[in-house]
Design a protein around this motif. Structure first.
Motif, mmCIF file in Angstrom:
data_model
loop_
_atom_site.group_PDB
_atom_site.id
_atom_site.type_symbol
_atom_site.label_atom_id
_atom_site.label_comp_id
_atom_site.label_asym_id
_atom_site.label_seq_id
_atom_site.Cartn_x
_atom_site.Cartn_y
_atom_site.Cartn_z
ATOM 1 N N TYR A 246 -14.657 16.917 35.784
ATOM 2 C CA TYR A 246 -15.017 16.846 34.370
ATOM 3 C C TYR A 246 -15.250 15.417 33.886
ATOM 4 C CZ TYR A 246 -13.439 21.679 34.210
ATOM 5 O OH TYR A 246 -13.301 23.030 34.418
ATOM 6 N N GLN A 247 -15.208 14.445 34.779
ATOM 7 C CA GLN A 247 -15.346 13.060 34.344
ATOM 8 C C GLN A 247 -16.784 12.757 33.925
ATOM 9 O OE1 GLN A 247 -13.815 10.985 37.738
ATOM 10 N NE2 GLN A 247 -11.750 10.887 36.899
ATOM 11 N N PRO A 248 -16.964 12.029 32.826
ATOM 12 C CA PRO A 248 -18.320 11.686 32.357
ATOM 13 C C PRO A 248 -18.916 10.527 33.143
ATOM 14 C CG PRO A 248 -16.679 10.825 30.853
ATOM 15 C CD PRO A 248 -15.922 11.601 31.899
ATOM 16 N N MET A 249 -20.070 10.070 32.709
ATOM 17 C CA MET A 249 -20.823 9.075 33.482
ATOM 18 C C MET A 249 -20.132 7.718 33.546
ATOM 19 S SD MET A 249 -24.855 9.743 32.805
ATOM 20 C CE MET A 249 -25.303 8.959 34.350
ATOM 21 N N THR A 250 -19.433 7.332 32.499
ATOM 22 C CA THR A 250 -18.770 6.028 32.528
ATOM 23 C C THR A 250 -17.722 5.970 33.640
ATOM 24 O OG1 THR A 250 -17.320 6.871 30.794
ATOM 25 C CG2 THR A 250 -19.158 5.466 30.113
ATOM 26 N N VAL A 251 -16.980 7.061 33.816
ATOM 27 C CA VAL A 251 -15.975 7.101 34.877
ATOM 28 C C VAL A 251 -16.648 7.221 36.246
ATOM 29 C CG1 VAL A 251 -13.939 8.305 35.738
ATOM 30 C CG2 VAL A 251 -14.343 8.144 33.281
ATOM 31 N N ALA A 252 -17.710 8.000 36.325
ATOM 32 C CA ALA A 252 -18.452 8.111 37.587
ATOM 33 C C ALA A 252 -19.045 6.770 37.993
ATOM 34 C CB ALA A 252 -19.559 9.163 37.445
ATOM 35 N N LEU A 253 -19.534 6.019 37.021
ATOM 36 C CA LEU A 253 -20.062 4.685 37.315
ATOM 37 C C LEU A 253 -18.963 3.769 37.841
ATOM 38 C CD1 LEU A 253 -22.310 2.552 37.182
ATOM 39 C CD2 LEU A 253 -21.656 2.145 34.797
ATOM 40 N N ASN A 254 -17.794 3.866 37.255
ATOM 41 C CA ASN A 254 -16.668 3.052 37.736
ATOM 42 C C ASN A 254 -16.287 3.445 39.165
ATOM 43 O OD1 ASN A 254 -14.239 1.241 37.153
ATOM 44 N ND2 ASN A 254 -13.253 3.167 37.759
ATOM 45 N N ASN A 255 -16.345 4.729 39.474
ATOM 46 C CA ASN A 255 -16.028 5.168 40.835
ATOM 47 C C ASN A 255 -17.043 4.632 41.845
ATOM 48 O OD1 ASN A 255 -13.872 6.574 39.801
ATOM 49 N ND2 ASN A 255 -14.996 8.510 39.657
ATOM 50 N N ILE A 256 -18.316 4.604 41.445
ATOM 51 C CA ILE A 256 -19.331 4.056 42.350
ATOM 52 C C ILE A 256 -19.125 2.559 42.549
ATOM 53 C CG2 ILE A 256 -21.794 3.546 42.557
ATOM 54 C CD1 ILE A 256 -22.376 6.191 41.229
ATOM 55 N N ALA A 257 -18.807 1.848 41.464
ATOM 56 C CA ALA A 257 -18.601 0.404 41.569
ATOM 57 C C ALA A 257 -17.365 0.072 42.393
ATOM 58 C CB ALA A 257 -18.468 -0.204 40.173
ATOM 59 N N GLY A 258 -16.403 0.986 42.444
ATOM 60 C CA GLY A 258 -15.177 0.714 43.179
ATOM 61 C C GLY A 258 -15.180 1.207 44.606
ATOM 62 N N SER A 259 -16.350 1.639 45.084
ATOM 63 C CA SER A 259 -16.418 2.121 46.458
ATOM 64 C C SER A 259 -16.354 0.955 47.444
ATOM 65 C CB SER A 259 -17.711 2.919 46.665
ATOM 66 O OG SER A 259 -18.819 2.094 46.380
ATOM 67 N N PHE A 260 -16.033 1.257 48.697
ATOM 68 C CA PHE A 260 -15.880 0.209 49.697
ATOM 69 C C PHE A 260 -17.218 -0.429 50.056
ATOM 70 C CE2 PHE A 260 -12.150 2.901 50.329
ATOM 71 C CZ PHE A 260 -11.148 1.945 50.243
ATOM 72 N N SER A 261 -18.255 0.377 50.146
ATOM 73 C CA SER A 261 -19.577 -0.134 50.490
ATOM 74 C C SER A 261 -20.302 -0.559 49.214
ATOM 75 C CB SER A 261 -20.386 0.965 51.209
ATOM 76 O OG SER A 261 -21.682 0.504 51.476
ATOM 77 N N VAL A 262 -20.540 -1.843 49.064
ATOM 78 C CA VAL A 262 -21.162 -2.375 47.854
ATOM 79 C C VAL A 262 -22.660 -2.450 48.057
ATOM 80 C CG1 VAL A 262 -21.234 -4.275 46.226
ATOM 81 C CG2 VAL A 262 -19.088 -3.697 47.368
ATOM 82 N N GLN A 263 -23.366 -1.471 47.582
ATOM 83 C CA GLN A 263 -24.826 -1.488 47.598
ATOM 84 C C GLN A 263 -25.270 -1.740 46.164
ATOM 85 O OE1 GLN A 263 -26.991 1.416 49.731
ATOM 86 N NE2 GLN A 263 -25.588 1.494 51.460
#
Length: 300
Positions: A246-263
């Motif tokens: 149920y997480q919105p885009m702001t939280v999803a964006l934070n999850n992408i930014a916090g991933s190990f692979s920085v693309q």
């Protein structure tokens, strides 16, 4: 004897105006640079992203290794939206969650704020000013200060962990600022109109329906844009009150930014997708937003 008017120093006027334009242009470029960097990086492929060519324009037409070419390469947007090697969960579901959270909370809080502003501006009751001050007091309490009691309250009413809990919280928190804007706007409407409608038999509901509401579009546009932007960009309540799906885009964006692979190209594409709805709202309704602000700024 007629006074002789001196010719206007046109050259001096143009120089001063040119200096003002140059200053404004420099500030505009300064603020647009991060947006420019986000956009050009999101259209690049991972191999093209590096510090030495970070300001270069993305490749056009010659996209040999691009899977989704369309003048520019859209691989980054595709991976950010649907998921891929560097993004476990795409943002498509988060986008729908943000819409489900933002649209109802914006509409409900705007309507309730309009009614509150109407009552507080035109149907003054005893201690109305005290009530209005107490309503505004909620605007100045930091969200972090009420996070624990808020979470307990949402759990007790059974809305914890789903989007309707976020809709409920944002609706409650958005009412004070909406009531303030509508109250200031309705204060500019002459009381003689209200008195005339009362003499004709109007009551509190009919006056709002047939007199106040047709005069309210500028205030509604301001409040709708304001509420949509604030609710869409919320992160604190969303990361606290709902779980993964149920997480919105702001939280999803934070999850992408916090991933190990920085693309960076994928992260920039995700950031651009997150900001795009509010950007479109301001581009389409921006002129009405300014008109509404000016319409309610003459009398407080």
């Amino acid at each position: 004897m007629a006074t002789q008017t001196l010719p206007r120093p046109r050259f001096q006027f143009r120089i001063s105006r040119l200096i003002i334009y140059l200053i404004l242009l420099s500030f505009t470029v300064f603020y647009i640079l991060p947006v420019y960097l986000i956009i050009i990086t999101s259209f690049k492929q991972y191999a093209d992203v590096n510090l030495y060519r970070m300001w270069d324009f993305p490749p056009v037409l010659t996209l040999e290794h691009c899977t989704n070419p369309a003048f520019f390469c859209f691989d980054s947007f595709y991976e950010a939206w649907f998921g891929g090697p560097s993004v476990t969960v795409g943002m498509s579901q988060a986008f729908m969650n943000s819409l489900t959270m933002t649209v109802p909370a914006t509409l409900i809080s705007t309507v309730l704020g309009s009614i509150n502003g109407y009552i507080l501006a035109k149907w003054k009751f005893r201690y109305a000013d005290i009530v209005f001050s107490l309503v505004l007091f909620g605007m100045f309490i930091p969200y972090q200060a009420v996070l624990i009691p808020l979470t307990i309250t949402v759990k007790n009413i059974g809305l914890y962990g789903n989007l309707w809990g976020l809709v409920f919280v944002h609706t409650i928190y958005s009412i004070p600022i909406a009531a303030l804007i509508f109250r200031n706007y309705y204060a500019t409407i002459p009381n003689e109109i209200m008195e005339a409608s009362r003499i004709d038999g109007g009551n509190i509901f009919s006056v709002y329906r047939y007199i106040i509401l047709p005069l309210s579009p500028p205030a509604f546009v301001v409040v709708l844009i304001w509420q949509f932007t604030n609710i869409w960009n919320d992160f604190l309540f969303a990361v606290t009150l709902v779980q993964n799906k149920y997480q919105p885009m702001t939280v999803a964006l934070n999850n992408i930014a916090g991933s190990f692979s920085v693309q960076w190209n994928v992260q920039m594409a995700a950031a651009f997708l997150t900001a795009l709805p509010t950007l479109l709202v301001y581009i389409i309704l921006g002129r009405y937003f300014l008109r509404g602000l000016l319409a309610g700024s003459l009398k407080g």
